[in-house]
Design an enzyme around this catalytic site. Structure first.
Site, mmCIF file in Angstrom:
data_model
loop_
_atom_site.group_PDB
_atom_site.id
_atom_site.type_symbol
_atom_site.label_atom_id
_atom_site.label_comp_id
_atom_site.label_asym_id
_atom_site.label_seq_id
_atom_site.Cartn_x
_atom_site.Cartn_y
_atom_site.Cartn_z
ATOM 1 N N GLU A 1 -49.796 -14.792 38.524
ATOM 2 C CA GLU A 1 -48.957 -13.590 38.615
ATOM 3 C C GLU A 1 -47.913 -13.732 39.724
ATOM 4 O OE1 GLU A 1 -52.523 -11.008 38.522
ATOM 5 O OE2 GLU A 1 -51.432 -9.840 37.023
ATOM 6 N N GLY B 1 -54.310 -13.876 39.675
ATOM 7 C CA GLY B 1 -53.281 -13.443 40.611
ATOM 8 C C GLY B 1 -52.361 -14.581 41.042
ATOM 9 N N ALA C 1 -57.721 -13.711 42.676
ATOM 10 C CA ALA C 1 -58.131 -12.767 43.707
ATOM 11 C C ALA C 1 -59.481 -13.169 44.282
ATOM 12 C CB ALA C 1 -58.215 -11.373 43.106
ATOM 13 N N GLU D 1 -58.540 -13.112 33.804
ATOM 14 C CA GLU D 1 -59.279 -11.918 34.201
ATOM 15 C C GLU D 1 -60.204 -11.348 33.127
ATOM 16 O OE1 GLU D 1 -56.144 -12.508 34.767
ATOM 17 O OE2 GLU D 1 -55.603 -11.988 36.824
#
Ligand code: NAI
Length: 708
Positions: free
Chosen positions: A129, A126, A81, A151
C-alpha cells in the site's frame, strides 16, 4: 521534605527513527528510507507510521525534483502491519489505525513531484500500500521479492487505501483477484499484472528508481492495461457485473464463514462508484469490524503463532548442527517431494532408492515439481535448473558419508525401516542425524535395534510436500536434544513451520486425525451415510470430509495408521475399511474407496452400505459436532500426556497439518471459546455412544488453554 537531586539520569532515550528523509542528491532526487531498527522485516507499527509521516512532511518542505521511497534492509521492503498493533484492539481502535495509515499515505500520494517505490524484497499488505501510494514502482529481480495484498488471509482487508488504489492501477478484475486470493506475485508476474512498472537487477534498483524519479512525469493510473480491464473498472454496468460475479463466487467458496472477502468487494465497489473518499471510509469501517471480530482474531492469532514458532520450536532443545548436505532414502511419492523441497531451499541432496529405475522415476518427479514451480513463478528458470542440479541419486548409499542429515521415506513397514537404519548406521558419519518420515510408527520402535538411537528423530512431512506448510518433528525420549534441534532448523530452512511433539503411535497429528476418522467409521456402522458425514463436515468448515480424505490418502495407509493408533489407545480398530480393501477398493486412484470415481464425478460406493449394514432411522444432525469435538478432546489428551508441549503447537499442527477450520483458530482456541458446549455435548455423546467420548479433565476444568 528532602528532595534528592541525585536522581539517576534517564537512560538515553534518543531512538533511531524507523524512517528517515535523505535530502536531494545533485540530480535533485531525495529519498525516504524505511529501516525499523528493532525489526528485520520493517513491520509497520505506530512509530514507523509517525516517522513516515515526518519524513513525508520533510519531503514536501524540501520540494525535490523527485523522491524515491526505499528500504534500508538488504532484501526486505515492508512486510505489512505489525500484528502487535491489533492485539486486543477494539473495533474503534482498529478503525482509527486504518484512518491514520490512510491519512499518511494520502499525503505521500499528494506530493507534488514524482515518487518512486524501490521494492527490494517482500512488499506485502501495508508494504504494498505504501508502494501503491507512489507514482511509479520498480522491483528488484530477486528471489524473495514479492508484492501482494494478503490481508484477507487474516480475515481482514487492506486498510491503507489498498482496496482503492489497486483497482485504479490494475483494473477491477485483477485487483479483486489479487485481494480475494491474497496472492503474492513474483517480480515478472507483478509486471505482467501491471502492479509494478519495471523489473530491474537488484544491484541497479536504487539508481534506476532515481532516474525515474528525476525524469518521469506524475501520472494518473488508468484502471488497467487493456480496454476490457478499463471498461470493467470505469463503466458502471460492466463494473456491476464484475462485482456481482465476484460476490457470488466468494459466497460459494467461503459459504459465508469468512466475512473479509465480501467486505473487501464492498469497499472496492463503493470506491469506484462513489469516489476515493467514500471508498476509504468504507475500508476503514470494515477493517475495524473485522479486526475485532471472531474470525479476524482467530486468524491473526494463528499468524502470530506461526511467526513466533520459528524460534519457539527450539525451546528446551540444544543447538542445531549445521546442515548443508541431506540424504534421502526412498525416492517415492514423499521422498521425491522432500528431496525437491530440500534442494529448493539450497541444500545438496543425495538420494537412494532400491534400483536405478526407482531412482530415475524419483528424479524425474523432482524435475517436474521444479519445472512446475518455475512455471508458477516460485523460482525463475535459472534457479530451477540449479535446484534440479542439486539432487543426485543412485541405488546405493554412495555419497551418504557427506550427509549431515538423512531422511528416510521408505515403505511404512517397521522391518524395512529398521533395515534402512542399520544400513545408514554403517554408511554415515557419527554426528549425522537420521530422521524418519513415518506417518504413525513410534520412532523408538524404528530405532529399537540402533547402535546410536540418540541421533534418530522423526520428521513427519505432509503431502504434497511442496505445498504443505507444517513439519511435525518427533522427539523420542532417547534423542539427543541437538539432533531434534537440527531437524527443527532444517524445517525452518525448508520454509516449513515446525512443531515438536512427543513420540508414540501417530504422534500428534496422525493420532487425533485417526481417532476422528475412526469415529466416522463408527458412524457408518451405525448406519449414517458416507455423504451425510462428509457433507456435515464441510458445512462445518472442514476443507474435505473424513471419508473423502481417506480415499485421497489411500485406504491401506489410513487403515494402517488407524490400527497403530487404535491399538495404542486400546480402542477397537475399524474392520470396515479392511473389508473394502479386500474387495479391491483402495482409494481414489486405486479402484475407488468410500466413493466411486468417474472422471471428475463421484458417487458413494454402494458396497459401503452393504458391508456396514442397513440404516435404521439414524439421527444425523450431530455429525460434525461429534467428530470435531472428539478431535478437540483427543488434542487435549495429547497435551495432558505431554505429546504436545503447548496449546499453540496443537493449534498450529491441526490447522496447518490437516485442515482444522482456520477461522476457528485451532482445537485449543476453539475449546477456550466453546468449552461449556463442548463438554456438555461430549457428555451426551458418551452416554449414547461410549466412554471414548468422555471429555478430558483439562476440558472439564475451567482453566483456559491460552491466557489471552
Ligand atoms: P512410496 O511407496 O511412494 O515410496 C516409498 C519408496 O521407498 C519407493 O520408491 C520404494 O522403492 C522405496 N524403498 C522401499 N524400500 C527401500 C529400501 N530398503 N531402500 C531404499 N528405498 C526403498 O511411499 P510414500 O507414500 O512416499 O511413503 C513413504 C513414507 O512416508 C512412509 O513411511 C509413509 O507412511 C510416509 N508418509 C506418507 C504420506 C503420504 O501422504 N503418502 C504422508 C506422510 C508420511
Amino acid at each position: 521534605m528532602i528532595v534528592s537531586t541525585e536522581r539517576p539520569s534517564p537512560v538515553a532515550t534518543a531512538r533511531r527513527p524507523s524512517v528517515v528523509f535523505v535530502a536531494a542528491d545533485p540530480s535533485g532526487v531525495a529519498r525516504i528510507v524505511i529501516d525499523r531498527p528493532d525489526d528485520a522485516v520493517n513491520a509497520i507499527n505506530v512509530m514507523l507510521l509517525e516517522d513516515l509521516a515526518t519524513a513525508i512532511a520533510a519531503a514536501r518542505e524540501a520540494r525535490p525534483r523527485g523522491l524515491v521511497v526505499a528500504s534500508g534492509k538488504e532484501s526486505q521492503f515492508v512486510a505489512g502491519a505489525d500484528l502487535a498493533l491489533l492485539r486486543g484492539a477494539s473495533a474503534a481502535d482498529a478503525e482509527r489505525a486504518s484512518r491514520e495509515m490512510q491519512r499518511v499515505l494520502n499525503e505521500l500520494a499528494a506530493l507534488p513531484f514524482t515518487t518512486v517505490a524501490a521494492i527490494n524484497g517482500p512488499a506485502l499488505g501495508g508494504g504494498l500500500e505504501i508502494a501503491l501510494a507512489c507514482d511509479v514502482r520498480l522491483i528488484a529481480d530477486a528471489p524473495g521479492a514479492r508484492v501482494g495484498l494478503t490481508e484477507t488471509r487474516l480475515g481482514l482487508i487492506p486498510a491503507a487505501g489498498g482496496t482503492q488504489r489497486l483497482p485504479r492501477l490494475v483494473g477491477l478484475p485483477r485487483a479483486l483477484e489479487m485481494i480475494l486470493t491474497a496472492r503474492q506475485l513474483a517480480p515478472r508476474r507483478a509486471l505482467k499484472a501491471g502492479v509494478v512498472d519495471e523489473v530491474v537487477h537488484p544491484a541497479v534498483l536504487l539508481r534506476a528508481s532515481s532516474e525515474h524519479a528525476a525524469h518521469d512525469r506524475k501520472r494518473k493510473p488508468s484502471g488497467g492495461r487493456t480496454l476490457i480491464e478499463r471498461t470493467a473498472t470505469h463503466l458502471a454496468p460492466l463494473r456491476a457485473l464484475a462485482i456481482r460475479s465476484a460476490r457470488s463466487r466468494t459466497l460459494a467458496e467461503t459459504k459465508g464463514r469468512y466475512p473479509a472477502p465480501l467486505a473487501a468487494i464492498d469497499a472496492v465497489a463503493i470506491g469506484l462508484a462513489r469516489g476515493m473518499t467514500a471508498g476509504l471510509e468504507a475500508e476503514a469501517r470494515a477493517f475495524g469490524t473485522l479486526a475485532a471480530g471472531e474470525t479476524g482474531r482467530n486468524l491473526t492469532a494463528l499468524l502470530a503463532l506461526t511467526l513466533r514458532q520459528r524460534r519457539a520450536a527450539f525451546e528446551g532443545l540444544g543447538d542445531p548442527r549445521p546442515v548443508t548436505n541431506v540424504g534421502v532414502v526412498g525416492l517415492g511419492f514423499m521422498g521425491s517431494g522432500i528431496a525437491q523441497a530440500a534442494a529448493a531451499a539450497g541444500l545438496r541432496v543425495r538420494a537412494r532408492d532400491r534400483d536405478a529405475a526407482a531412482v530415475a522415476k524419483g528424479l524425474s518427479t523432482i524435475r517436474e515439481l521444479t519445472t512446475e514451480g518455475a512455471r508458477k513463478g516460485v523460482f525463475d528458470r535459472r534457479e530451477a535448473a540449479r535446484v534440479i542440479g542439486r539432487v543426485t541419486g543412485g541405488p546405493d548409499l554412495a555419497g551418504f558419508s557427506h550427509a549431515d542429515l538423512v531422511i528416510e521415506a521408505v515403505f511404512e513397514e517397521i522391518d524395512t525401516k529398521r533395515r534402512v537404519i542399520a544400513e545408514l548406521e554403517k554408511a554415515l558419519r557419527e554426528d549425522a542425524v537420521i530422521a524418519s518420515n513415518t506417518s504413525a510408527l513410534p520412532i523408538a520402535e524404528i530405532a529399537r535395534d540402533a547402535r546410536a538411537p540418540e541421533r534418530i528423530v522423526g520428521m513427519h512431512f505432509f503431502s504434497p510436500v511442496h505445498k504443505m506448510p507444517l513439519l511435525e518433528i518427533i522427539r523420542p525420549k532417547r534423542a539427543d536434544p541437538s539432533a531434534v534441534a537440527t531437524a527443527v532448523a532444517t524445517a525452518n530452512a525448508l520454509g516449513k513451520t515446525p512443531i515438536v511433539v512427543g513420540d508414540g503411535p501417530g504422534f500428534y497429528t496422525t493420532r487425533v486425525l485417526s481417532t476422528m476418522i475412526g469415529e466416522a467409521f463408527a458412524m457408518l456402522a451405525e448406519g449414517i451415510d458416507v455423504e451425510a458425514i462428509d457433507r456435515a463436515m464441510t458445512a462445518f468448515g472442514w476443507p474435505v470430509g473424513p471419508l473423502r480424505l481417506v480415499d485421497e490418502v489411500g485406504l491401506e495407509p489410513a487403515a494402517h495408521a488407524g490400527e497403530t493408533v487404535a491399538k495404542a489407545r486400546g480402542i477397537g480398530a475399524p474392520t470396515l475399511v479392511n473389508a473394502l480393501v479386500a474387495e479391491g477398493f483402495k482409494g481414489k486412484q486405486r479402484g475407488g474407496g468410500f466413493y466411486l470415481y468417474d472422471g471428475k464425478r463421484r458417487r458413494p460406493n454402494p458396497r459401503v452400505r452393504a458391508i456396514a449394514g442397513d440404516t435404521h432411522g439414524v439421527v444425523v444432525e450431530d455429525i460434525a459436532q461429534r467428530l470435531t469435538f472428539m478431535l478437540v478432546n483427543e488434542a487435549t489428551r495429547c497435551l495432558e500426556e505431554a505429546v504436545l508441549r503447548s496449546p499453540a503447537e496443537g493449534d498450529l499442527g491441526a490447522v496447518l497439518g490437516f485442515g482444522f477450520p482456520p477461522f476457528l483458530g485451532g482445537p485449543f482456541r476453539y475449546a477456550d471459546a466453546n468449552r461449556h458446549e463442548i463438554v456438555s455435548t461430549l457428555e451426551r455423546f458418551a452416554a449414547a455412544h461410549g466412554a471414548h467420548l468422555e471429555p478430558t479433565e483439562s476440558l472439564r476444568s475451567r482453566r483456559p488453554f491460552f491466557s489471552l
